[in-house]
Scaffold this motif. Sequence first.
Motif, PDB file in Angstrom:
ATOM      1  N   VAL A 336      -0.351  -0.018  -5.201  1.00 48.42           N
ATOM      2  CA  VAL A 336      -1.727  -0.508  -5.089  1.00 48.42           C
ATOM      3  C   VAL A 336      -2.672   0.655  -5.363  1.00 48.42           C
ATOM      4  N   LEU A 337      -3.526   0.493  -6.373  1.00 47.76           N
ATOM      5  CA  LEU A 337      -4.475   1.559  -6.711  1.00 47.76           C
ATOM      6  C   LEU A 337      -5.850   1.196  -6.143  1.00 47.76           C
ATOM      7  N   GLY A 338      -6.263   1.887  -5.085  1.00 48.57           N
ATOM      8  CA  GLY A 338      -7.587   1.635  -4.491  1.00 48.57           C
ATOM      9  C   GLY A 338      -7.476   1.107  -3.078  1.00 48.57           C
ATOM     10  N   LEU A 339      -7.835   1.949  -2.114  1.00 51.05           N
ATOM     11  CA  LEU A 339      -7.838   1.517  -0.704  1.00 51.05           C
ATOM     12  C   LEU A 339      -9.252   1.204  -0.223  1.00 51.05           C
ATOM     13  N   THR A 340     -10.252   1.738  -0.928  1.00 54.36           N
ATOM     14  CA  THR A 340     -11.639   1.498  -0.518  1.00 54.36           C
ATOM     15  C   THR A 340     -12.069   0.116  -1.035  1.00 54.36           C
ATOM     16  N   PHE A 341     -13.209  -0.378  -0.530  1.00 56.37           N
ATOM     17  CA  PHE A 341     -13.579  -1.732  -0.929  1.00 56.37           C
ATOM     18  C   PHE A 341     -14.183  -1.787  -2.327  1.00 56.37           C
ATOM     19  N   ARG A 342     -14.707  -0.620  -2.799  1.00 55.77           N
ATOM     20  CA  ARG A 342     -15.176  -0.579  -4.186  1.00 55.77           C
ATOM     21  C   ARG A 342     -15.065   0.845  -4.710  1.00 55.77           C
ATOM     22  N   GLY A 343     -15.388   1.012  -5.986  1.00 58.71           N
ATOM     23  CA  GLY A 343     -15.237   2.317  -6.600  1.00 58.71           C
ATOM     24  C   GLY A 343     -16.264   3.330  -6.110  1.00 58.71           C
ATOM     25  N   GLY A 344     -15.848   4.590  -6.033  1.00 61.31           N
ATOM     26  CA  GLY A 344     -16.784   5.685  -5.810  1.00 61.31           C
ATOM     27  C   GLY A 344     -17.259   5.873  -4.383  1.00 61.31           C
ATOM     28  N   VAL A 345     -16.813   5.060  -3.450  1.00 65.08           N
ATOM     29  CA  VAL A 345     -17.297   5.160  -2.067  1.00 65.08           C
ATOM     30  C   VAL A 345     -16.132   5.053  -1.090  1.00 65.08           C
ATOM     31  N   ARG A 346     -16.085   5.986  -0.135  1.00 67.86           N
ATOM     32  CA  ARG A 346     -14.988   5.958   0.842  1.00 67.86           C
ATOM     33  C   ARG A 346     -15.349   5.047   2.014  1.00 67.86           C
ATOM     34  N   GLU A 347     -15.354   3.755   1.768  1.00 67.95           N
ATOM     35  CA  GLU A 347     -15.638   2.782   2.829  1.00 67.95           C
ATOM     36  C   GLU A 347     -14.570   1.700   2.778  1.00 67.95           C
ATOM     37  N   PHE A 348     -14.128   1.260   3.964  1.00 66.40           N
ATOM     38  CA  PHE A 348     -12.937   0.413   4.019  1.00 66.40           C
ATOM     39  C   PHE A 348     -13.180  -1.007   4.523  1.00 66.40           C
ATOM     40  N   MET A 349     -14.417  -1.298   4.954  1.00 71.33           N
ATOM     41  CA  MET A 349     -14.674  -2.614   5.557  1.00 71.33           C
ATOM     42  C   MET A 349     -14.258  -3.735   4.597  1.00 71.33           C
ATOM     43  N   LYS A 350     -13.368  -4.577   5.051  1.00 76.30           N
ATOM     44  CA  LYS A 350     -12.879  -5.726   4.273  1.00 76.30           C
ATOM     45  C   LYS A 350     -12.364  -5.325   2.878  1.00 76.30           C
ATOM     46  N   LYS A 361       4.270  -6.913   1.749  1.00 75.84           N
ATOM     47  CA  LYS A 361       5.352  -6.427   2.626  1.00 75.84           C
ATOM     48  C   LYS A 361       6.086  -7.601   3.269  1.00 75.84           C
ATOM     49  N   GLU A 362       5.308  -8.636   3.628  1.00 72.52           N
ATOM     50  CA  GLU A 362       5.961  -9.825   4.212  1.00 72.52           C
ATOM     51  C   GLU A 362       6.938 -10.455   3.215  1.00 72.52           C
ATOM     52  N   TRP A 363       6.653 -10.327   1.928  1.00 68.95           N
ATOM     53  CA  TRP A 363       7.544 -10.850   0.892  1.00 68.95           C
ATOM     54  C   TRP A 363       8.759  -9.940   0.666  1.00 68.95           C
ATOM     55  N   GLY A 364       8.742  -8.758   1.281  1.00 71.69           N
ATOM     56  CA  GLY A 364       9.889  -7.861   1.148  1.00 71.69           C
ATOM     57  C   GLY A 364       9.739  -6.828   0.046  1.00 71.69           C
ATOM     58  N   ALA A 365       8.512  -6.665  -0.488  1.00 72.13           N
ATOM     59  CA  ALA A 365       8.294  -5.620  -1.495  1.00 72.13           C
ATOM     60  C   ALA A 365       8.111  -4.270  -0.804  1.00 72.13           C
ATOM     61  N   SER A 366       8.452  -3.192  -1.507  1.00 69.36           N
ATOM     62  CA  SER A 366       8.098  -1.853  -1.023  1.00 69.36           C
ATOM     63  C   SER A 366       6.719  -1.545  -1.584  1.00 69.36           C
ATOM     64  N   VAL A 367       5.764  -1.255  -0.695  1.00 68.27           N
ATOM     65  CA  VAL A 367       4.387  -1.123  -1.176  1.00 68.27           C
ATOM     66  C   VAL A 367       3.921   0.333  -1.059  1.00 68.27           C
ATOM     67  N   TYR A 368       3.412   0.833  -2.156  1.00 71.34           N
ATOM     68  CA  TYR A 368       2.896   2.203  -2.252  1.00 71.34           C
ATOM     69  C   TYR A 368       1.396   2.116  -2.552  1.00 71.34           C
ATOM     70  N   ALA A 369       0.688   3.216  -2.297  1.00 69.94           N
ATOM     71  CA  ALA A 369      -0.752   3.183  -2.568  1.00 69.94           C
ATOM     72  C   ALA A 369      -1.261   4.554  -2.987  1.00 69.94           C
ATOM     73  N   TYR A 370      -2.338   4.514  -3.774  1.00 73.19           N
ATOM     74  CA  TYR A 370      -3.032   5.757  -4.153  1.00 73.19           C
ATOM     75  C   TYR A 370      -4.521   5.454  -4.282  1.00 73.19           C
ATOM     76  N   ASP A 371      -5.342   6.426  -3.881  1.00 74.45           N
ATOM     77  CA  ASP A 371      -6.797   6.283  -4.045  1.00 74.45           C
ATOM     78  C   ASP A 371      -7.371   7.692  -4.132  1.00 74.45           C
ATOM     79  N   PRO A 372      -8.154   7.990  -5.183  1.00 75.62           N
ATOM     80  CA  PRO A 372      -8.654   9.370  -5.336  1.00 75.62           C
ATOM     81  C   PRO A 372      -9.560   9.817  -4.197  1.00 75.62           C
ATOM     82  N   LEU A 373     -10.130   8.883  -3.437  1.00 79.96           N
ATOM     83  CA  LEU A 373     -11.023   9.272  -2.339  1.00 79.96           C
ATOM     84  C   LEU A 373     -10.308   9.276  -0.985  1.00 79.96           C
ATOM     85  N   CYS A 374      -9.004   9.008  -0.990  1.00 77.22           N
ATOM     86  CA  CYS A 374      -8.293   8.837   0.291  1.00 77.22           C
ATOM     87  C   CYS A 374      -7.162   9.841   0.456  1.00 77.22           C
TER      88      CYS A 374
END
Length: 450
Positions: A336-350, A361-374
């Motif tokens: 998953v690319l992007g943990l923030t709610f939109r680009g360029g801002v480190r905010e996570f609400m919703k 994860k509930e489906w049994g996938a291995s989930v990875y993530a990356y975000d340049p601001l995180c």
Amino acid sequence: MKLLGLDREKVRNAIEKGRVTVAVYGLGKMGLPLAAVFAEHGAKVIGVDINENVVEMINRGENHVKEEPGLDELLKKNVEEGRLSATTDGVEAARKADVMVILVPTLTDERGNLKLDPVYDVAHKISQGLEKGDVVITEATMPPGTTESIIPILEESGLKIGEFGLGHAPERTMTGTAIRDITGQYPKIVGASDERTLEALIGIYETINRKGVIPMSSIKAAEAVKVFEGIYRDVNIALANELALWCEEHGLDALEVFKAANTQPYCHLHMPGAGVGGHCIPVYPWFVINLAGRTNPRLTKTAREINDSMPHHIVELVIKGLNEAGRPVKGSNVLVLGLTFRGGVREFMKAAAKPIIQELKEWGASVYAYDPLCTPEDAERFGATWKEDFKGVDVVVITADHREFKKLDLNRMSAEMRSKVIVDGRNVLDPEEVEKLGFGYFRVGRVRNP
Ligand SMILES: NC(=O)c1ccc[n+]([C@@H]2O[C@H](COP(=O)([O-])OP(=O)(O)OC[C@H]3O[C@@H](n4cnc5c(N)ncnc54)[C@H](O)[C@@H]3O)[C@@H](O)[C@H]2O)c1
């Protein structure tokens, strides 16, 4: 210099000549740019914040709101020239100030249930330093009717409303464009407790905003403007999402259709995508829903439901992509690319990433993530493992429109990924370019095999 009773020209003149002291309460992403802009236009500005680090940094001329272009220089200049200083002492600031602006967080949960504690805390402090002729303004987003709830607190000063003025002037901006917006991207909306206060507010905001001021008939009307702007966006995004899902079923590319439809001046279809996040657009509809009496805001509620269902649809697209690649979801690797709610801002609400990660994860996938601001810790909080490459990845899901994701190294991805599937939840990639390299490309409103 007290502004109540002056006409707008005199107000403007007094600010530009350095005769007016403005206290800005809350020196965050919105408050600090505003404080710097007031100082730049001649006001003596006292910034107030409960965070001592923030106050110390500002007094050294250092900017802590890094996302805001131009703020470094504006802040440094005005601190050095003695027009801007900061303090944690909100009572003393109120004693010195002629205008007090409240720009602290209005805390809400995801259903718009309010906690106005920071606003009330500031109002209590202001009441201890309030003088006849002062003007108090809320710029924080307030549900219609809430600014006036601070009148009893301000009247603890011993003054009655009318001896001091109260107004609302909502921030019509967002992180990263605050300076541009408050100095003249859009007109400022103002509403006030009486005509004298309205005149003062017009003078104050005409001084800093080139686009001028729209005076409203009441504080409540000014509050409603900001809230309705957000609801318009939420409902329009929901419409775009609904039509995009229809396009998927009928083998159409929604963005192609929307782009053409929007060339007609009455059509403003927004962008479909992975969901609506942030502290504003998904929250303001709840202000109206929660305050509704006889009215049943059905459209507003339905729009919320549609937009909240979009992360689930992204998971459906991931599963479709894996099926077409002949790989089961269980045991697949999803990045998953992007943990923030939109680009360029480190905010996570919703942020859309959160429910997407959970469901995969509930489906049994291995989930990875990356975000340049995180950081890896942020990924962990979301339930994913930090990953900075594409090795062994089956599906890349884009959930925030960060600049970096618009120029992904597709050749590297092609070489490193196991199954070559991209689910573009923010419409940042060019489908033709991606498909030429042999990727399966999916986005809301565009699938290859309906
Ligand atoms: N960020 C946005 O894009 C945006 C856009 C429009 C409107 N708004 C509204 O502006 C308001 C402020 O948002 P923000 O993004 O600047 O928040 P923020 O979290 O970036 O900053 C808030 C600041 O207020 C300070 N603070 C908290 N309680 C305080 C108190 N009792 N006294 C003094 N200082 C206090 C915090 O320490 C922090 O520095 C909110 O009402 C928000 O809804 C924000």
